[in-house]
Write a protein that holds these residues in place. Structure first.
Motif, mmCIF file in Angstrom:
data_model
loop_
_atom_site.group_PDB
_atom_site.id
_atom_site.type_symbol
_atom_site.label_atom_id
_atom_site.label_comp_id
_atom_site.label_asym_id
_atom_site.label_seq_id
_atom_site.Cartn_x
_atom_site.Cartn_y
_atom_site.Cartn_z
ATOM 1 N N ASP A 8 42.391 37.512 13.597
ATOM 2 C CA ASP A 8 41.578 37.381 14.803
ATOM 3 C C ASP A 8 42.309 37.862 16.058
ATOM 4 O OD1 ASP A 8 39.270 36.328 16.349
ATOM 5 O OD2 ASP A 8 40.743 34.878 17.061
ATOM 6 N N ALA A 9 43.617 37.668 16.122
ATOM 7 C CA ALA A 9 44.400 37.996 17.313
ATOM 8 C C ALA A 9 44.785 39.475 17.394
ATOM 9 C CB ALA A 9 45.668 37.138 17.351
ATOM 10 N N PHE A 10 44.382 40.297 16.397
ATOM 11 C CA PHE A 10 44.758 41.702 16.377
ATOM 12 C C PHE A 10 43.543 42.592 16.587
ATOM 13 C CE2 PHE A 10 49.160 41.840 14.593
ATOM 14 C CZ PHE A 10 49.382 40.478 14.577
ATOM 15 N N VAL A 11 43.809 43.838 16.994
ATOM 16 C CA VAL A 11 42.792 44.870 17.184
ATOM 17 C C VAL A 11 43.044 45.956 16.147
ATOM 18 C CG1 VAL A 11 41.933 46.635 18.773
ATOM 19 C CG2 VAL A 11 42.663 44.429 19.660
ATOM 20 N N ASP A 12 41.980 46.536 15.596
ATOM 21 C CA ASP A 12 42.151 47.641 14.652
ATOM 22 C C ASP A 12 40.953 48.580 14.739
ATOM 23 O OD1 ASP A 12 43.317 49.257 12.739
ATOM 24 O OD2 ASP A 12 43.375 47.721 11.182
ATOM 25 N N GLU A 13 41.061 49.711 14.037
ATOM 26 C CA GLU A 13 40.040 50.750 14.068
ATOM 27 C C GLU A 13 39.540 51.064 12.661
ATOM 28 O OE1 GLU A 13 42.343 53.916 15.778
ATOM 29 O OE2 GLU A 13 42.089 53.137 17.811
ATOM 30 N N PHE A 14 38.247 51.359 12.565
ATOM 31 C CA PHE A 14 37.610 51.796 11.334
ATOM 32 C C PHE A 14 36.929 53.111 11.684
ATOM 33 C CE2 PHE A 14 38.387 47.377 11.044
ATOM 34 C CZ PHE A 14 38.679 47.135 9.705
ATOM 35 N N VAL A 15 37.206 54.166 10.903
ATOM 36 C CA VAL A 15 36.861 55.522 11.322
ATOM 37 C C VAL A 15 35.998 56.245 10.289
ATOM 38 C CG1 VAL A 15 37.842 57.730 12.106
ATOM 39 C CG2 VAL A 15 39.096 55.592 12.522
ATOM 40 N N LEU A 16 35.030 57.000 10.798
ATOM 41 C CA LEU A 16 34.232 57.898 9.970
ATOM 42 C C LEU A 16 33.913 59.147 10.777
ATOM 43 C CD1 LEU A 16 31.014 57.664 11.012
ATOM 44 C CD2 LEU A 16 31.226 55.476 9.841
ATOM 45 N N ARG A 17 33.463 60.183 10.085
ATOM 46 C CA ARG A 17 33.133 61.447 10.741
ATOM 47 C C ARG A 17 31.763 61.899 10.270
ATOM 48 N NH1 ARG A 17 35.617 65.150 13.545
ATOM 49 N NH2 ARG A 17 37.738 64.448 13.259
ATOM 50 N N GLY A 18 31.040 62.563 11.158
ATOM 51 C CA GLY A 18 29.729 63.105 10.807
ATOM 52 C C GLY A 18 29.243 64.034 11.903
ATOM 53 N N MET A 19 28.032 64.523 11.729
ATOM 54 C CA MET A 19 27.424 65.458 12.676
ATOM 55 C C MET A 19 26.368 64.725 13.499
ATOM 56 S SD MET A 19 27.463 68.737 13.553
ATOM 57 C CE MET A 19 28.115 69.600 12.146
ATOM 58 N N THR A 20 26.453 64.886 14.827
ATOM 59 C CA THR A 20 25.454 64.265 15.699
ATOM 60 C C THR A 20 24.119 64.996 15.570
ATOM 61 O OG1 THR A 20 26.114 65.640 17.575
ATOM 62 C CG2 THR A 20 27.202 63.475 17.372
ATOM 63 N N PRO A 21 23.021 64.335 15.910
ATOM 64 C CA PRO A 21 21.701 64.986 15.855
ATOM 65 C C PRO A 21 21.632 66.186 16.801
ATOM 66 C CG PRO A 21 21.485 62.622 16.224
ATOM 67 C CD PRO A 21 22.938 62.955 16.358
ATOM 68 N N GLU A 22 20.688 67.063 16.551
ATOM 69 C CA GLU A 22 20.491 68.246 17.396
ATOM 70 C C GLU A 22 19.888 67.884 18.748
ATOM 71 O OE1 GLU A 22 21.515 71.385 16.824
ATOM 72 O OE2 GLU A 22 22.358 70.777 14.902
ATOM 73 N N ALA A 23 19.217 66.744 18.834
ATOM 74 C CA ALA A 23 18.586 66.305 20.080
ATOM 75 C C ALA A 23 19.443 65.258 20.783
ATOM 76 C CB ALA A 23 17.205 65.732 19.797
ATOM 77 N N ALA A 24 19.505 65.350 22.106
ATOM 78 C CA ALA A 24 20.253 64.369 22.900
ATOM 79 C C ALA A 24 19.499 63.040 22.925
ATOM 80 C CB ALA A 24 20.440 64.899 24.320
ATOM 81 N N GLY A 25 20.249 61.956 23.133
ATOM 82 C CA GLY A 25 19.649 60.624 23.239
ATOM 83 C C GLY A 25 20.568 59.571 22.656
ATOM 84 N N PRO A 26 20.183 58.313 22.750
ATOM 85 C CA PRO A 26 21.024 57.237 22.225
ATOM 86 C C PRO A 26 20.991 57.185 20.699
ATOM 87 C CG PRO A 26 18.976 56.327 23.069
ATOM 88 C CD PRO A 26 18.970 57.794 23.383
ATOM 89 N N LEU A 27 22.133 56.878 20.109
ATOM 90 C CA LEU A 27 22.254 56.717 18.662
ATOM 91 C C LEU A 27 22.941 55.373 18.432
ATOM 92 C CD1 LEU A 27 21.560 58.557 16.251
ATOM 93 C CD2 LEU A 27 23.925 59.318 16.260
ATOM 94 N N TRP A 28 22.271 54.465 17.730
ATOM 95 C CA TRP A 28 22.770 53.098 17.548
ATOM 96 C C TRP A 28 23.305 52.893 16.140
ATOM 97 C CZ3 TRP A 28 23.083 50.048 21.746
ATOM 98 C CH2 TRP A 28 22.286 50.372 22.851
ATOM 99 N N PHE A 29 24.552 52.449 16.027
ATOM 100 C CA PHE A 29 25.164 52.081 14.755
ATOM 101 C C PHE A 29 25.132 50.554 14.662
ATOM 102 C CE2 PHE A 29 27.041 56.157 15.727
ATOM 103 C CZ PHE A 29 27.218 56.783 14.500
ATOM 104 N N LYS A 30 24.502 50.019 13.617
ATOM 105 C CA LYS A 30 24.538 48.578 13.381
ATOM 106 C C LYS A 30 25.766 48.286 12.520
ATOM 107 C CE LYS A 30 19.589 47.916 13.847
ATOM 108 N NZ LYS A 30 18.362 47.414 13.224
ATOM 109 N N VAL A 31 26.522 47.260 12.896
ATOM 110 C CA VAL A 31 27.768 46.944 12.202
ATOM 111 C C VAL A 31 27.760 45.470 11.801
ATOM 112 C CG1 VAL A 31 30.291 46.910 12.372
ATOM 113 C CG2 VAL A 31 28.993 48.690 13.567
ATOM 114 N N LEU A 32 28.098 45.225 10.535
ATOM 115 C CA LEU A 32 28.258 43.864 10.042
ATOM 116 C C LEU A 32 29.751 43.613 9.874
ATOM 117 C CD1 LEU A 32 27.123 41.197 8.932
ATOM 118 C CD2 LEU A 32 27.040 42.293 6.670
ATOM 119 N N GLN A 33 30.255 42.618 10.561
ATOM 120 C CA GLN A 33 31.658 42.217 10.483
ATOM 121 C C GLN A 33 31.719 40.952 9.621
ATOM 122 O OE1 GLN A 33 33.238 41.023 14.273
ATOM 123 N NE2 GLN A 33 35.347 41.050 13.557
#
Length: 182
Positions: free
Chosen positions: A116-141
């Protein structure tokens, strides 16, 4: 004496203001990207679940984010789940009809869990959509005790103010004409 007290109060507020975005919820290291570009999503976790260590992270890939590939993480097992696309796309001359819809990292042992007292990163790569706008990632911790579902999306706009468990926002901007489509 009052000046010293005021300075201490300002310093305390500054520390809290700096820490709030990191520790309030899961955030992206880079919060924006051009449309139609290769994007490295670095999800930063700033805390566990009410003091409990994080043992799993599951990211739901939003519609339009294509070709997702997760980065491995020492001490964690990474898995992906495929799903049928509503609109297939072309990747290097190959028609893609199924794509990654879910990425999961699971600690392989108690020692690999994120305290709980530490910070870390989880990483992935992909291609963004061709259209501009908000993109929401839902995350379950998932934690040793409890879980946090970072899945709240505002009814309108992109402000997460007032949301208890906001999803992670990537703001996709206009296409960058100088980049290479991959």
């Amino acid at each position: 004496m009052k000046i010293l007290s005021t300075i201490k109060s300002i310093a305390a507020c500054a520390v809290l203001a700096w820490a709030a975005p990191v520790f309030s919820h899961i955030v992206l290291e880079n919060k924006s990207a051009p449309a139609g570009s290769n994007y490295k999503a670095v999800f930063v976790l700033g805390h566990g679940c009410q003091g409990s260590a994080t043992t799993g992270v599951v990211v739901q890939i939003p519609t339009g984010f294509l070709g997702t590939k997760p980065y491995p993480k020492p001490g964690w097992t990474v898995t992906t789940q495929l799903g049928k696309l509503a609109k297939p796309y072309d990747s290097h001359g190959r028609q893609v009809t199924d794509d990654v819809t879910l990425v999961s990292w699971t600690a392989t042992a108690k020692e690999s869990a994120l305290p709980d007292a530490f910070v870390d990163e989880f990483v992935l790569r992909g291609m963004t959509p061709e259209a501009a706008g908000p993109l929401w990632f839902k995350v379950l911790q998932i934690c040793e005790s409890g879980r946090n579902a970072w899945s709240d999306i505002p009814a309108a706009g992109t402000s997460t103010r007032g949301l208890k468990s906001p999803a992670v926002l990537l703001q996709v901007g206009p296409a960058d004409t100088a980049h290479h489509h991959h």
